[in-house]
Design an enzyme around this catalytic site. Structure first.
Site, PDB file in Angstrom:
ATOM      1  N   HIS A  15      -7.598  18.875 -11.187  1.00  0.00           N
ATOM      2  CA  HIS A  15      -6.151  18.638 -11.051  1.00  0.00           C
ATOM      3  C   HIS A  15      -5.522  18.147 -12.356  1.00  0.00           C
ATOM      4  O   HIS A  15      -4.297  18.079 -12.463  1.00  0.00           O
ATOM      5  CB  HIS A  15      -5.863  17.678  -9.891  1.00  0.00           C
ATOM      6  CG  HIS A  15      -6.231  16.247 -10.132  1.00  0.00           C
ATOM      7  ND1 HIS A  15      -5.788  15.229  -9.318  1.00  0.00           N
ATOM      8  CD2 HIS A  15      -7.004  15.647 -11.081  1.00  0.00           C
ATOM      9  CE1 HIS A  15      -6.260  14.076  -9.754  1.00  0.00           C
ATOM     10  NE2 HIS A  15      -6.995  14.306 -10.817  1.00  0.00           N
TER      11      HIS A  15
ATOM     12  N   GLY B  13     -20.434  14.592 -24.302  1.00  0.00           N
ATOM     13  CA  GLY B  13     -19.964  15.911 -24.674  1.00  0.00           C
ATOM     14  C   GLY B  13     -18.720  16.302 -23.915  1.00  0.00           C
ATOM     15  O   GLY B  13     -18.057  15.469 -23.284  1.00  0.00           O
ATOM     16  N   ASP B  14     -18.411  17.596 -23.973  1.00  0.00           N
ATOM     17  CA  ASP B  14     -17.223  18.139 -23.322  1.00  0.00           C
ATOM     18  C   ASP B  14     -17.665  19.127 -22.250  1.00  0.00           C
ATOM     19  O   ASP B  14     -18.861  19.297 -21.996  1.00  0.00           O
ATOM     20  CB  ASP B  14     -16.332  18.817 -24.371  1.00  0.00           C
ATOM     21  CG  ASP B  14     -14.865  18.845 -23.949  1.00  0.00           C
ATOM     22  OD1 ASP B  14     -14.605  18.746 -22.733  1.00  0.00           O
ATOM     23  OD2 ASP B  14     -14.001  18.978 -24.834  1.00  0.00           O
ATOM     24  N   PHE B  15     -16.694  19.818 -21.649  1.00  0.00           N
ATOM     25  CA  PHE B  15     -17.029  20.730 -20.559  1.00  0.00           C
ATOM     26  C   PHE B  15     -17.952  21.866 -21.012  1.00  0.00           C
ATOM     27  O   PHE B  15     -18.705  22.411 -20.205  1.00  0.00           O
ATOM     28  CB  PHE B  15     -15.748  21.305 -19.954  1.00  0.00           C
ATOM     29  CG  PHE B  15     -14.896  20.279 -19.265  1.00  0.00           C
ATOM     30  CD1 PHE B  15     -15.357  19.615 -18.139  1.00  0.00           C
ATOM     31  CD2 PHE B  15     -13.633  19.968 -19.746  1.00  0.00           C
ATOM     32  CE1 PHE B  15     -14.575  18.660 -17.500  1.00  0.00           C
ATOM     33  CE2 PHE B  15     -12.841  19.021 -19.116  1.00  0.00           C
ATOM     34  CZ  PHE B  15     -13.315  18.364 -17.995  1.00  0.00           C
TER      35      PHE B  15
END
Length: 572
Positions: A478, A459-461
């Site tokens: 970063h 998945g993603d964040f």
């Protein structure tokens, strides 16, 4: 063999005392004695970067046979090879207003193992002083003053930023520059310091030794640019791209795999083994000698040739801490993208996107080989993680009565999570990554023996798993601008229970602008991903915007830090 009676007894005692000193001490015990008051991050940084290598002493034998007898009497190898000492010869010549050609100073380093078998030596400078010669006043003066007695620390993986940072740290704790030089006979740079008056180990001089030609850093250390004119300095800097490609070619051609750190290999033989052109290979290897990746043995006949140094061995494919993937990445896609740096500076947009037509995450995801190289290059910096399993937040979770869970957000190939789970068999893990990376992480964690304690989520964040006890966010923020960082941190905060800890691994820009790897990586992030490195105060503001408090940060290897955050308590 008995010592030659023409050798002064105080030389014997001095040599024996130096050998005993080397056997009994190490970096961690010596540095506080040399630099009273040093502790905390500065002590850890110096101890990690600087290996206690030798104690140095200046002797005055009447001839070579007497010196061999002296070494033998002190239990040191009498057949230790020697070579000319340029730095000490020149210091003596200046101090006594002599022509350097009059002074036959040799340097030799008989090995002395440390208490735990560490590789150390006594560095012996031997100025030949025949009986009744005009050099006897020099010997008498130097025996009294002991100007050349020193303790030396060899710098692990030296580069200009590391050298400047170490010099700045020493200066903060009272050490003062006291000369130095470059010795072409051994391709090494030495920086001498005088330690504070209240140092308490009997030695008042400290040496930093860096393998390779670091005359730019030496000129800075000496406080003038006399040894290198501005045009020469600039030319040296402009050829930095050659260094990157020389190391990348060295790795791509698998030359380190065909070489050994102990036995030299002739160029012709190495060329046959690797399918390279003898003259082209010889040219490359001689350049790599300047960089400290290769050593040239100029012995007679079959002994002549090139061998790997410890630095060069880091580019072998079978080296456990191999940095070969980094060499291929920095000499490959990221090298090409730096050709568009002017675009990034003009527009603030990544040069990588401009050159490749898409961001580097999508570009690598489309190419399995590049994706694998990127994951391996990230894992090549895994030494920065080694202290993390001992972080108090992790150890507290491991000691909890109920099984605790560590959630690694955007955990790459699982290297960091694997280190944590291996160190703490009672912990469980969840790794969140994009689909193409999950399978690589599964393979690595299975091979590490902790796959059964780990769950995987593609998945993603926005998909950060809830209910964890420790959340890891390593080298993620970063990559992004401030707005995206706030969004990522808010996803983490929403998933975190009130008791959970968030550990963020990043390089921190020094608040005082002192040299740091983070400054170089800040430029790298601008060019390649559009992100940035930040100060601790900057991260504290981003965390606060997401409802998190920065509780502190501690240093890690390779100029990294771990920032510790928790959810902001609700106001009463």
């Amino acid at each position: 063999m008995l010592p030659d009676e023409t050798m002064p007894p105080d030389d014997t005692a001095r040599l024996r005392a130096a050998a005993a000193f080397v056997r009994e001490h190490d970096s961690t015990t010596l540095l506080p004695l040399l630099l009273p008051g040093i502790d905390g991050p500065d002590l850890r940084t110096l101890a990690e970067r600087c290996r206690f290598a030798h104690a140095g002493t200046l002797l005055f034998p009447p001839d070579a046979q007497s010196l061999r007898a002296q070494l033998d009497a002190c239990g040191l190898a009498a057949d230790t090879p020697s070579h000319p000492s340029v730095v000490v010869r020149d210091r003596l010549a200046r101090r006594h207003r002599r022509d350097p050609a009059e002074l036959d100073v040799r340097i030799l380093r008989p090995q002395v193992p440390g208490a735990a078998g560490e590789r150390r030596a006594v560095e012996v400078f031997a100025l030949t002083v025949p009986p009744h010669s005009a050099l006897e006043p020099i010997a008498a003066y130097e025996r009294t003053r002991r100007h050349e007695a020193h303790l030396a620390f060899e710098i692990e993986r030296p580069d200009p930023l590391v050298l400047r940072g170490l010099c700045a740290t020493l200066a903060r704790h009272g050490a003062r520059p006291d000369g130095g030089g470059y010795n072409p006979h051994e391709n090494g740079t030495v920086l001498y310091f005088t330690t504070p008056a209240d140092s308490s180990c009997g030695y008042r001089r400290l040496e930093l030794y860096a393998h390779g030609d670091h005359r730019g850093a030496l000129a800075d250390h000496l406080g003038h640019q006399g040894e290198r004119q501005p045009a020469e300095t600039l030319l040296h800097l402009l050829t930095g791209a050659w260094t990157t490609q020389a190391l990348a070619s060295f790795a791509r051609l698998r030359l380190p795999d065909a070489m050994d750190t102990r036995t030299a290999c002739r160029t012709e033989d190495l060329a046959r083994l690797t399918g390279t052109h003898p003259r082209g290979l010889d040219t490359l290897l001689r350049y790599l000698v300047m960089l400290g990746a290769v050593a040239h043995d100029a012995g007679p006949g079959p002994q002549e040739g090139f061998r790997l140094t410890e630095l060069g061995a880091l580019l072998r494919t079978d080296e456990p801490a191999s940095m070969r993937p980094l060499a291929l990445m920095y000499g490959g896609p990221f090298y090409r993208s730096f050709g568009g740096l002017d675009h990034a500076v003009r527009t603030g947009l990544p040069a990588f996107d401009h050159l490749f037509g898409e961001n580097h995450f999508d570009h690598f995801a489309r190419d399995p080989e590049l994706a694998d190289l990127f994951d391996r290059s990230m894992a090549a910096s895994a030494r920065m993680f080694r202290p993390l399993p001992a972080h108090p937040a992790v150890t507290a979770a491991a000691r909890a009565s109920a099984p605790a869970t560590v959630v690694d957000v955007a955990g790459g190939n699982g290297e960091l999570l694997g280190q944590v789970l291996t160190a703490h068999p009672g912990l469980r893990g969840i790794l969140l990554e994009r689909p193409h990376a999950v399978e690589a992480a599964r393979r690595l964690l299975d091979s590490a023996g902790c796959g059964a304690r780990c769950a995987y989520r593609a998945g993603d964040f926005a998909d950060v798993p809830s209910g964890g006890d420790v959340y890891l966010l390593s080298r993620v923020l970063h990559d992004w601008d401030d707005d995206r960082c706030r969004e990522i941190l808010r996803h983490c905060a929403r998933a975190m229970p009130a008791h959970a800890d968030l550990l963020i691994v990043e390089r921190l820009l020094p608040a005082d602008g002192s040299p740091s790897l983070a400054t170089a990586w800040d430029l790298h992030m601008l060019c390649n991903v559009g992100g940035r490195e930040r100060t601790a105060a900057h991260y504290a503001r981003l965390l606060a915007d997401a409802g998190l408090d920065l509780r502190g940060h501690t240093p890690l290897p390779l100029d990294a830090h771990v920032l510790h955050a928790r959810k902001t308590p609700p106001r009463p």
